[in-house]
Design a protein around this motif. Structure first.
Motif, PDB file in Angstrom:
ATOM      1  N   VAL A  23       0.825  -1.205   0.000  1.00  0.00           N
ATOM      2  CA  VAL A  23       0.000   0.000   0.000  1.00  0.00           C
ATOM      3  C   VAL A  23       0.862   1.260   0.000  1.00  0.00           C
ATOM      4  CG1 VAL A  23      -1.801   1.270   1.258  1.00  0.00           C
ATOM      5  CG2 VAL A  23      -1.840  -1.238   1.211  1.00  0.00           C
ATOM      6  N   PHE A  24       2.016   1.198   0.680  1.00  0.00           N
ATOM      7  CA  PHE A  24       2.892   2.359   0.826  1.00  0.00           C
ATOM      8  C   PHE A  24       4.294   2.069   0.296  1.00  0.00           C
ATOM      9  CE2 PHE A  24      -0.053   2.284   4.434  1.00  0.00           C
ATOM     10  CZ  PHE A  24      -0.725   3.471   4.239  1.00  0.00           C
ATOM     11  N   ASP A  25       4.943   3.123  -0.161  1.00  0.00           N
ATOM     12  CA  ASP A  25       6.352   3.066  -0.537  1.00  0.00           C
ATOM     13  C   ASP A  25       6.956   4.398  -0.118  1.00  0.00           C
ATOM     14  OD1 ASP A  25       8.744   2.151  -1.539  1.00  0.00           O
ATOM     15  OD2 ASP A  25       8.106   2.081  -3.624  1.00  0.00           O
ATOM     16  N   GLN A  26       8.263   4.531  -0.295  1.00  0.00           N
ATOM     17  CA  GLN A  26       8.943   5.776   0.012  1.00  0.00           C
ATOM     18  C   GLN A  26       9.670   6.278  -1.216  1.00  0.00           C
ATOM     19  OE1 GLN A  26      10.914   4.178   3.711  1.00  0.00           O
ATOM     20  NE2 GLN A  26      10.655   6.316   4.316  1.00  0.00           N
ATOM     21  N   ASP A  27       9.626   7.586  -1.397  1.00  0.00           N
ATOM     22  CA  ASP A  27      10.377   8.222  -2.469  1.00  0.00           C
ATOM     23  C   ASP A  27      11.860   8.020  -2.200  1.00  0.00           C
ATOM     24  OD1 ASP A  27      11.920  10.589  -3.630  1.00  0.00           O
ATOM     25  OD2 ASP A  27       9.958  10.802  -4.598  1.00  0.00           O
ATOM     26  N   GLU A  39      -7.237   2.511  -2.121  1.00  0.00           N
ATOM     27  CA  GLU A  39      -8.383   1.724  -1.657  1.00  0.00           C
ATOM     28  C   GLU A  39      -7.978   0.256  -1.546  1.00  0.00           C
ATOM     29  OE1 GLU A  39     -12.039   2.551  -3.703  1.00  0.00           O
ATOM     30  OE2 GLU A  39     -11.641   4.707  -3.709  1.00  0.00           O
ATOM     31  N   PRO A  40      -7.157  -0.051  -0.541  1.00  0.00           N
ATOM     32  CA  PRO A  40      -6.652  -1.419  -0.405  1.00  0.00           C
ATOM     33  C   PRO A  40      -7.756  -2.423  -0.067  1.00  0.00           C
ATOM     34  CG  PRO A  40      -6.007  -0.110   1.479  1.00  0.00           C
ATOM     35  CD  PRO A  40      -6.655   0.824   0.512  1.00  0.00           C
ATOM     36  N   ALA A  41      -7.490  -3.676  -0.412  1.00  0.00           N
ATOM     37  CA  ALA A  41      -8.430  -4.761  -0.135  1.00  0.00           C
ATOM     38  C   ALA A  41      -8.626  -4.910   1.370  1.00  0.00           C
ATOM     39  CB  ALA A  41      -7.896  -6.067  -0.728  1.00  0.00           C
ATOM     40  N   GLU A  42      -9.770  -5.406   1.742  1.00  0.00           N
ATOM     41  CA  GLU A  42     -10.133  -5.556   3.151  1.00  0.00           C
ATOM     42  C   GLU A  42      -9.154  -6.437   3.920  1.00  0.00           C
ATOM     43  OE1 GLU A  42     -12.112  -4.270   6.308  1.00  0.00           O
ATOM     44  OE2 GLU A  42     -12.554  -3.620   4.268  1.00  0.00           O
ATOM     45  N   ASP A  43      -8.531  -7.406   3.239  1.00  0.00           N
ATOM     46  CA  ASP A  43      -7.583  -8.279   3.938  1.00  0.00           C
ATOM     47  C   ASP A  43      -6.300  -7.550   4.341  1.00  0.00           C
ATOM     48  OD1 ASP A  43      -6.807  -8.161   1.207  1.00  0.00           O
ATOM     49  OD2 ASP A  43      -5.768 -10.069   1.366  1.00  0.00           O
ATOM     50  N   LEU A  44      -6.123  -6.312   3.867  1.00  0.00           N
ATOM     51  CA  LEU A  44      -4.966  -5.501   4.254  1.00  0.00           C
ATOM     52  C   LEU A  44      -5.302  -4.507   5.360  1.00  0.00           C
ATOM     53  CD1 LEU A  44      -3.537  -4.748   0.700  1.00  0.00           C
ATOM     54  CD2 LEU A  44      -2.635  -6.349   2.395  1.00  0.00           C
ATOM     55  N   ALA A  45      -6.538  -4.531   5.839  1.00  0.00           N
ATOM     56  CA  ALA A  45      -6.998  -3.547   6.818  1.00  0.00           C
ATOM     57  C   ALA A  45      -6.114  -3.496   8.063  1.00  0.00           C
ATOM     58  CB  ALA A  45      -8.448  -3.813   7.208  1.00  0.00           C
ATOM     59  N   ASP A  46      -5.791  -4.638   8.638  1.00  0.00           N
ATOM     60  CA  ASP A  46      -4.972  -4.648   9.854  1.00  0.00           C
ATOM     61  C   ASP A  46      -3.602  -4.017   9.608  1.00  0.00           C
ATOM     62  OD1 ASP A  46      -6.985  -5.829  11.344  1.00  0.00           O
ATOM     63  OD2 ASP A  46      -6.154  -7.849  11.183  1.00  0.00           O
ATOM     64  N   THR A  63     -10.072   5.992   6.319  1.00  0.00           N
ATOM     65  CA  THR A  63     -11.500   6.176   6.515  1.00  0.00           C
ATOM     66  C   THR A  63     -12.243   4.949   6.013  1.00  0.00           C
ATOM     67  OG1 THR A  63     -11.664   7.348   4.405  1.00  0.00           O
ATOM     68  CG2 THR A  63     -11.438   8.694   6.384  1.00  0.00           C
ATOM     69  N   GLY A  64     -13.416   4.748   6.579  1.00  0.00           N
ATOM     70  CA  GLY A  64     -14.273   3.644   6.161  1.00  0.00           C
ATOM     71  C   GLY A  64     -15.145   4.049   4.989  1.00  0.00           C
ATOM     72  N   ALA A  65     -16.029   3.143   4.591  1.00  0.00           N
ATOM     73  CA  ALA A  65     -16.915   3.398   3.461  1.00  0.00           C
ATOM     74  C   ALA A  65     -17.824   4.604   3.716  1.00  0.00           C
ATOM     75  CB  ALA A  65     -17.758   2.162   3.177  1.00  0.00           C
ATOM     76  N   ASP A  66     -18.101   4.890   4.983  1.00  0.00           N
ATOM     77  CA  ASP A  66     -18.951   6.016   5.339  1.00  0.00           C
ATOM     78  C   ASP A  66     -18.197   7.342   5.412  1.00  0.00           C
ATOM     79  OD1 ASP A  66     -17.461   5.630   7.623  1.00  0.00           O
ATOM     80  OD2 ASP A  66     -19.185   5.280   8.928  1.00  0.00           O
ATOM     81  N   GLY A  67     -16.882   7.299   5.170  1.00  0.00           N
ATOM     82  CA  GLY A  67     -16.073   8.505   5.188  1.00  0.00           C
ATOM     83  C   GLY A  67     -15.569   8.901   6.567  1.00  0.00           C
ATOM     84  N   ARG A  68     -15.921   8.134   7.573  1.00  0.00           N
ATOM     85  CA  ARG A  68     -15.467   8.418   8.943  1.00  0.00           C
ATOM     86  C   ARG A  68     -14.117   7.754   9.199  1.00  0.00           C
ATOM     87  NH1 ARG A  68     -20.917   7.679  12.571  1.00  0.00           N
ATOM     88  NH2 ARG A  68     -22.150   9.179  11.404  1.00  0.00           N
ATOM     89  N   PRO A  69     -13.271   8.416   9.989  1.00  0.00           N
ATOM     90  CA  PRO A  69     -11.975   7.794  10.324  1.00  0.00           C
ATOM     91  C   PRO A  69     -12.157   6.434  10.986  1.00  0.00           C
ATOM     92  CG  PRO A  69     -12.024  10.084  11.002  1.00  0.00           C
ATOM     93  CD  PRO A  69     -13.425   9.729  10.581  1.00  0.00           C
ATOM     94  N   VAL A  70     -11.292   5.525  10.636  1.00  0.00           N
ATOM     95  CA  VAL A  70     -11.345   4.175  11.187  1.00  0.00           C
ATOM     96  C   VAL A  70     -10.438   4.128  12.411  1.00  0.00           C
ATOM     97  CG1 VAL A  70     -10.828   1.748  10.749  1.00  0.00           C
ATOM     98  CG2 VAL A  70     -11.820   3.165   8.957  1.00  0.00           C
TER      99      VAL A  70
END
Length: 70
Positions: A23-27, A39-46, A63-70
């Motif tokens: 999901v992330f990299d560094q310059d 928008e990573p897959a749900e299995d990457l949530a943790d 944020t979740g699907a509702d736009g609220r911070p997770v």
């Protein structure tokens, strides 16, 4: 889940890459975080939530699907 970044806050610690390298990299030039998958897959949530939690600059917002911070 949706991931957004504030790259200006990033201090280049690299915890995000270690936690969620698909999901992330560094310059290579300055070490600032790069978002590979906003928008990573749900299995990457943790891993994504761990990356956000470990970020010393709080440069990662998840944020979740509702736009609220997770």
């Amino acid at each position: 889940m949706k991931v957004t970044l504030d790259p200006e806050r990033c201090v280049g610690a690299g915890h995000c890459v270690l936690s969620a390298g698909t999901v992330f990299d560094q310059d290579e030039a300055d070490g600032v975080v790069l978002l590979l998958d906003p928008e990573p897959a749900e299995d990457l949530a943790d891993a994504v939530l761990e990356a956000a939690d470990l970020c010393p600059a709080r440069a990662i917002l998840v944020t979740g699907a509702d736009g609220r911070p997770v």
